[in-house]
Design a protein around this motif. Structure first.
Motif, PDB file in Angstrom:
ATOM      1  N   ASN A  19       4.225  -4.811   0.944  1.00  0.00           N
ATOM      2  CA  ASN A  19       3.285  -5.054   2.258  1.00  0.00           C
ATOM      3  C   ASN A  19       4.466  -5.788   3.050  1.00  0.00           C
ATOM      4  O   ASN A  19       4.290  -6.315   4.387  1.00  0.00           O
ATOM      5  N   ASP A  20       5.516  -6.463   2.463  1.00  0.00           N
ATOM      6  CA  ASP A  20       6.450  -7.411   3.231  1.00  0.00           C
ATOM      7  C   ASP A  20       7.692  -6.787   3.597  1.00  0.00           C
ATOM      8  O   ASP A  20       8.647  -7.225   3.536  1.00  0.00           O
ATOM      9  N   THR A  21       7.559  -5.376   3.929  1.00  0.00           N
ATOM     10  CA  THR A  21       8.993  -4.548   4.402  1.00  0.00           C
ATOM     11  C   THR A  21       9.720  -5.138   5.523  1.00  0.00           C
ATOM     12  O   THR A  21      10.864  -5.067   5.625  1.00  0.00           O
ATOM     13  N   VAL A  22       8.983  -5.784   6.429  1.00  0.00           N
ATOM     14  CA  VAL A  22       9.612  -6.101   7.671  1.00  0.00           C
ATOM     15  C   VAL A  22      10.391  -7.408   7.394  1.00  0.00           C
ATOM     16  O   VAL A  22      11.581  -7.564   7.883  1.00  0.00           O
ATOM     17  N   GLU A  23       9.814  -8.196   6.328  1.00  0.00           N
ATOM     18  CA  GLU A  23      10.533  -9.450   6.154  1.00  0.00           C
ATOM     19  C   GLU A  23      11.692  -9.199   5.278  1.00  0.00           C
ATOM     20  O   GLU A  23      12.899  -9.917   5.404  1.00  0.00           O
ATOM     21  N   LEU A  42      14.907   3.278   2.060  1.00  0.00           N
ATOM     22  CA  LEU A  42      13.461   3.520   2.787  1.00  0.00           C
ATOM     23  C   LEU A  42      12.490   2.539   2.128  1.00  0.00           C
ATOM     24  O   LEU A  42      12.313   2.314   0.988  1.00  0.00           O
ATOM     25  N   LEU A  43      11.853   1.481   2.983  1.00  0.00           N
ATOM     26  CA  LEU A  43      10.915   0.679   2.486  1.00  0.00           C
ATOM     27  C   LEU A  43       9.528   0.790   3.096  1.00  0.00           C
ATOM     28  O   LEU A  43       9.729   1.433   4.661  1.00  0.00           O
ATOM     29  N   SER A  44       8.595   0.882   2.481  1.00  0.00           N
ATOM     30  CA  SER A  44       7.373   1.419   2.902  1.00  0.00           C
ATOM     31  C   SER A  44       6.255   0.647   2.227  1.00  0.00           C
ATOM     32  O   SER A  44       6.490   0.303   1.230  1.00  0.00           O
ATOM     33  N   PRO A  45       5.013   0.612   2.797  1.00  0.00           N
ATOM     34  CA  PRO A  45       3.869   0.019   2.195  1.00  0.00           C
ATOM     35  C   PRO A  45       3.606   0.728   0.724  1.00  0.00           C
ATOM     36  O   PRO A  45       2.913   0.079  -0.056  1.00  0.00           O
ATOM     37  N   GLU A  46       3.820   1.973   0.708  1.00  0.00           N
ATOM     38  CA  GLU A  46       3.619   2.362  -0.687  1.00  0.00           C
ATOM     39  C   GLU A  46       5.054   2.417  -1.775  1.00  0.00           C
ATOM     40  O   GLU A  46       4.750   2.872  -2.825  1.00  0.00           O
ATOM     41  N   GLY A  47       5.991   1.714  -1.256  1.00  0.00           N
ATOM     42  CA  GLY A  47       7.093   1.248  -2.325  1.00  0.00           C
ATOM     43  C   GLY A  47       8.519   1.636  -1.542  1.00  0.00           C
ATOM     44  O   GLY A  47       8.763   1.445  -0.496  1.00  0.00           O
ATOM     45  N   LEU A  91      21.914   2.323   6.192  1.00  0.00           N
ATOM     46  CA  LEU A  91      20.731   2.121   6.647  1.00  0.00           C
ATOM     47  C   LEU A  91      19.561   1.712   5.855  1.00  0.00           C
ATOM     48  O   LEU A  91      19.360   1.900   4.605  1.00  0.00           O
ATOM     49  N   VAL A  92      18.718   0.748   6.519  1.00  0.00           N
ATOM     50  CA  VAL A  92      17.555   0.417   5.772  1.00  0.00           C
ATOM     51  C   VAL A  92      16.493   0.666   6.662  1.00  0.00           C
ATOM     52  O   VAL A  92      16.430   0.071   7.950  1.00  0.00           O
ATOM     53  N   LYS A  93      15.436   1.423   6.482  1.00  0.00           N
ATOM     54  CA  LYS A  93      14.345   1.915   7.514  1.00  0.00           C
ATOM     55  C   LYS A  93      12.952   1.562   6.838  1.00  0.00           C
ATOM     56  O   LYS A  93      12.908   1.726   5.727  1.00  0.00           O
ATOM     57  N   LEU A  94      12.308   1.373   7.950  1.00  0.00           N
ATOM     58  CA  LEU A  94      10.822   1.042   7.570  1.00  0.00           C
ATOM     59  C   LEU A  94      10.068   2.487   7.949  1.00  0.00           C
ATOM     60  O   LEU A  94      10.286   2.910   8.794  1.00  0.00           O
ATOM     61  N   LYS A  95       9.135   3.003   6.887  1.00  0.00           N
ATOM     62  CA  LYS A  95       8.635   4.195   6.969  1.00  0.00           C
ATOM     63  C   LYS A  95       7.169   4.000   6.604  1.00  0.00           C
ATOM     64  O   LYS A  95       6.826   3.191   5.752  1.00  0.00           O
ATOM     65  N   ALA A  96       6.408   4.760   7.069  1.00  0.00           N
ATOM     66  CA  ALA A  96       4.827   5.001   6.688  1.00  0.00           C
ATOM     67  C   ALA A  96       4.861   5.154   5.276  1.00  0.00           C
ATOM     68  O   ALA A  96       4.001   5.021   4.403  1.00  0.00           O
ATOM     69  N   GLU A  97       5.591   6.185   4.816  1.00  0.00           N
ATOM     70  CA  GLU A  97       5.428   6.795   3.524  1.00  0.00           C
ATOM     71  C   GLU A  97       7.132   7.145   3.014  1.00  0.00           C
ATOM     72  O   GLU A  97       8.036   7.343   3.722  1.00  0.00           O
TER      73      GLU A  97
END
Length: 292
Positions: A19-23, A42-47, A91-97
């Motif tokens: 849950n701390d992907t933004v940080e 890829l960083l996501s709330p699921e992993g 690249l370091v991306k924030l994704k939903a999945e």
């Protein structure tokens, strides 16, 4: 044994609450830039899902840093080697999945589907059935263009264009797989993990995921029961069962996979066009003439 090729290519994923992907995102990017690594994370709330390449020591430093986070302490990594850096940027991306299925009920962190190890799968394929005597059916969960580069012999290929199509497609063919042991597979394990869980949820009673995907199968077993190469998402385009880059290429213009034979065509101009582009152009021209 250490490879003579200097670049280490790693692929890894893990489904875990994150849950701390933004940080964390700027920390990942800063470290990778400091270490001279390139690829995609890829960083996501699921992993997390990552494909990185760099020299041996920087790769090891990155993994040590990542595994210092208890959530990723047991992260399993697949390695291959290359003569040059296979990625052009970091690249370091924030994704939903971390792999898009658009099915929020699929939560691998809460429990995986059964996994079959490569050596066990080879034995099943050698003997023509699993240990209980059921026939084994291989189901490819990758996109059609990836399958065309290579896949397991006699695999079920539904010609999907994106992974989010898989739930609907597999539902349409459920009756055909009744009474059989189904093994889902993909490049590195992430798609087939979600696919196998979904299949369990909708009533398949004997379904497995190939642990570690095709790349782990190549690493542990080689190319037995597999024809062709394995598509990968970097400049190498495809790896053979020895995890070596092949002569297969990908067209910069239309993104089609171009085989060595197709590269002999006068329509193949690296970075500009390929025979697939030409065919698409002819199809458009033919439709225009027909409607004129």
């Amino acid at each position: 044994m250490q490879s003579e090729k200097p670049y280490v290519n790693i692929a890894a994923y893990k489904f875990i609450t994150f849950n701390d992907t933004v940080e964390k995102r700027p920390q990942f990017r800063a470290l990778c830039e400091e270490l001279g690594l390139k690829g995609t994370i890829l960083l996501s709330p699921e992993g997390i899902n990552l494909f990185l390449a760099g020299l041996r020591e920087p790769i090891d430093q990155f993994l040590a840093w990542l595994r210092a986070d208890d959530r990723f302490a047991d992260l399993q990594v697949k390695e291959s080697y290359s003569d040059k850096q296979p990625f052009t940027r970091m690249l370091v991306k924030l994704k939903a999945e971390i792999i898009t299925m658009k099915n929020p009920l699929i939560k691998p962190e809460e429990g995986r589907a059964p996994a079959v190890e490569p050596k066990t799968l080879k034995r099943w394929l050698d003997q023509g059935h699993d240990d209980s005597g059921k026939p084994v059916v291989m189901v490819d969960t990758r996109n059609a263009f990836e399958v065309d580069v290579g896949t397991f012999n006699n695999t079920v290929d539904y010609r999907i264009e994106k992974f989010s199509e898989f739930p609907d497609v597999i539902a349409q063919h459920k009756n055909e797989l009744d009474g059989k042991t189904v093994v889902t597979f993909c490049t590195g394990g992430i798609r087939c993990e979600k696919a196998a869980i979904h299949m369990q949820n909708v009533g398949f009673d004997s379904v497995y995921q190939l642990d570690g995907g095709i790349l782990k199968y190549f690493e542990d077993v080689g190319g037995d029961h597999y024809t062709g190469d394995c598509f990968v998402f970097d400049y190498r385009t495809a790896l053979n069962p020895r995890l070596e880059a092949t002569q297969t290429a990908q067209c910069f213009a239309c993104r089609a996979v171009v085989t060595p034979r197709e590269q002999l065509s006068p329509y193949y101009v690296p970075g500009k066009s390929c025979p697939h582009c030409r065919k698409e152009l002819r199809d458009v021209e033919a439709k225009a003439e027909a409607s004129a």
